[in-house]
Scaffold this active site. Structure first.
Site, PDB file in Angstrom:
ATOM      1  N   TRP A 103      64.217  70.730  99.108  1.00  0.00           N
ATOM      2  CA  TRP A 103      63.749  70.298 100.431  1.00  0.00           C
ATOM      3  C   TRP A 103      62.631  71.193 100.945  1.00  0.00           C
ATOM      4  CZ3 TRP A 103      64.402  65.598 101.724  1.00  0.00           C
ATOM      5  CH2 TRP A 103      65.511  64.891 101.241  1.00  0.00           C
ATOM      6  N   ASP A 173      64.237  74.156 109.089  1.00  0.00           N
ATOM      7  CA  ASP A 173      64.814  72.843 108.820  1.00  0.00           C
ATOM      8  C   ASP A 173      66.304  73.067 108.639  1.00  0.00           C
ATOM      9  OD1 ASP A 173      65.766  70.465 107.826  1.00  0.00           O
ATOM     10  OD2 ASP A 173      64.472  70.422 106.050  1.00  0.00           O
ATOM     11  N   LYS A 197      74.093  64.337 108.924  1.00  0.00           N
ATOM     12  CA  LYS A 197      75.020  65.195 108.185  1.00  0.00           C
ATOM     13  C   LYS A 197      76.044  65.842 109.120  1.00  0.00           C
ATOM     14  CE  LYS A 197      71.273  66.127 104.911  1.00  0.00           C
ATOM     15  NZ  LYS A 197      71.674  65.246 103.816  1.00  0.00           N
TER      16      LYS A 197
END
Length: 362
Positions: A103, A173, A197
């Protein structure tokens, strides 16, 4: 109702059963309006109350630190990969990134499209099986910000501590571990996270930022990509993802009921330790590839001795009601995503299955 699945999906992921049941009860008639929240105007008083409640609850869980604002945006964290440098990477500045895995790599690639970008630390040399050591990191005075990915869902690594970046804003992030443990919001200039999530369903992306950092956006970027557009309009410049924001508000209520972040962190560490102990005590039948000091408490990755045995593990686990244990296609293996809403009982059931599988195949 029938037995719920043991949901270890990486995202969209498990939601608290209590939240789903509350939403079910309010789905057709929200607060006596005769309408679902999905049917009403985002300009109306009822929705705005929910919208403002969600922002207030989120900041409260993070300590009510002054000078921060919550934005409810769309496009997922992937849009933030571009929106962030578009707003904060000005001419003559450089965006600094830590490359910790899949990511982080996506965020870096997007930033390079916008302006000068540098990788200041990386764990690529050991295939991203650890978080880079940032204890002695030196940043250029031209750094617009330092970006980190707090938790790499694919590799299963997580920051244990965050670096002190001084006057240079620290950006994170936190899509896969936001609100899973206590943090000091004062350390960060901006945090962003897709909701699907730990915060709620997909459809809304949360940005928590210092107001001074996002109050002036470049006028040469599209209106919808400017942070100050959403700041000055309380995230109501256009129609927000109303149902997703409502669900985030309900999840935030639930987090408070679990003892807030301190209580959740205790539960999350207990869940993760249970699975890691099963891996570590298996005599090599299961193997955790991540270095111990970088292990994630959200995404537990592990391997078996060969891929055929891993395929058998996945097949048999699915037959027993376990969902989402197959590792990401880019790395293979196995992965248990144990976000906030995954109960301890599901993790205990997984370790019982792991022990049984080892006994049958060891």
């Amino acid at each position: 109702m029938s037995k719920r699945a043991y949901n270890f999906n990486a995202g969209p992921a498990a939601l608290p059963l209590e939240v789903l049941e509350r939403a079910q009860a309010e789905f057709v008639d929200f607060r006596g309006t005769g309408m679902s929240i999905m049917e009403m105007s985002h300009r109306g008083k009822v929705y705005e109350e929910v919208h403002n409640e969600a922002e207030s609850r989120l900041l409260s869980l993070l300590g009510d630190v002054k000078g921060y604002k919550v934005l409810f945006l769309q496009g997922g964290a992937s849009t933030q990969f571009a929106m962030l440098p578009m707003n904060l990477l000005s001419q003559g500045k450089v965006a600094s990134y830590v490359h910790s895995g899949s990511w982080a790599d996506k965020a870096i690639k997007e930033a390079k499209l916008i302006g000068e970008t540098q990788i200041v630390a990386s764990s690529e040399a050991n295939k991203f099986m650890s978080i880079p050591d940032l204890s002695g990191i030196q940043l250029s005075d031209q750094s617009a910000y330092l970006h980190v990915t707090s938790n790499e869902t694919i590799e299963g690594t997580q920051y244990q501590v965050y670096p002190d970046t001084g006057n240079i804003p620290l950006i994170a992030d936190m899509s896969s571990d936001i609100l899973s443990r206590e943090i000091d919001l004062n350390q960060f200039g901006l945090i962003y996270a897709g909701a699907q999530k730990n915060l709620g369903p997909s459809g809304v992306t949360i940005v928590i930022a210092r107001e001074d950092l996002i109050s002036e956006s470049p006028k040469n970027i599209p209106t919808m990509m400017r942070y100050n557009t959403h700041l000055s309009n309380n995230s109501l410049y256009n129609t927000p993802p109303a149902f997703s924001v409502y669900m985030v508000n309900e999840v935030l209520k639930w987090i408070g009921e679990q003892g807030s972040l301190a209580g959740l962190e205790k539960i999350n560490r207990k869940k993760a330790q249970l699975i890691y102990d099963t891996i570590d005590n298996s005599g090599g039948f299961y193997r955790g590839p991540v270095e111990a000091g970088s292990r994630s408490i959200m995404n537990v990755t592990f391997r078996l001795t060969n891929e055929e045995l891993e395929k058998q593990f996945i097949k048999e686990s699915e037959q027993e009601g376990f969902i989402g244990l197959k590792g990401h296609r880019s790395v293979g293996g196995l992965r248990a995503s144990i976000y906030n809403a995954v109960p301890y009982e599901s993790c205990k059931a997984l370790t019982d299955f792991m022990l049984h599988f080892q006994k049958s195949n060891g």
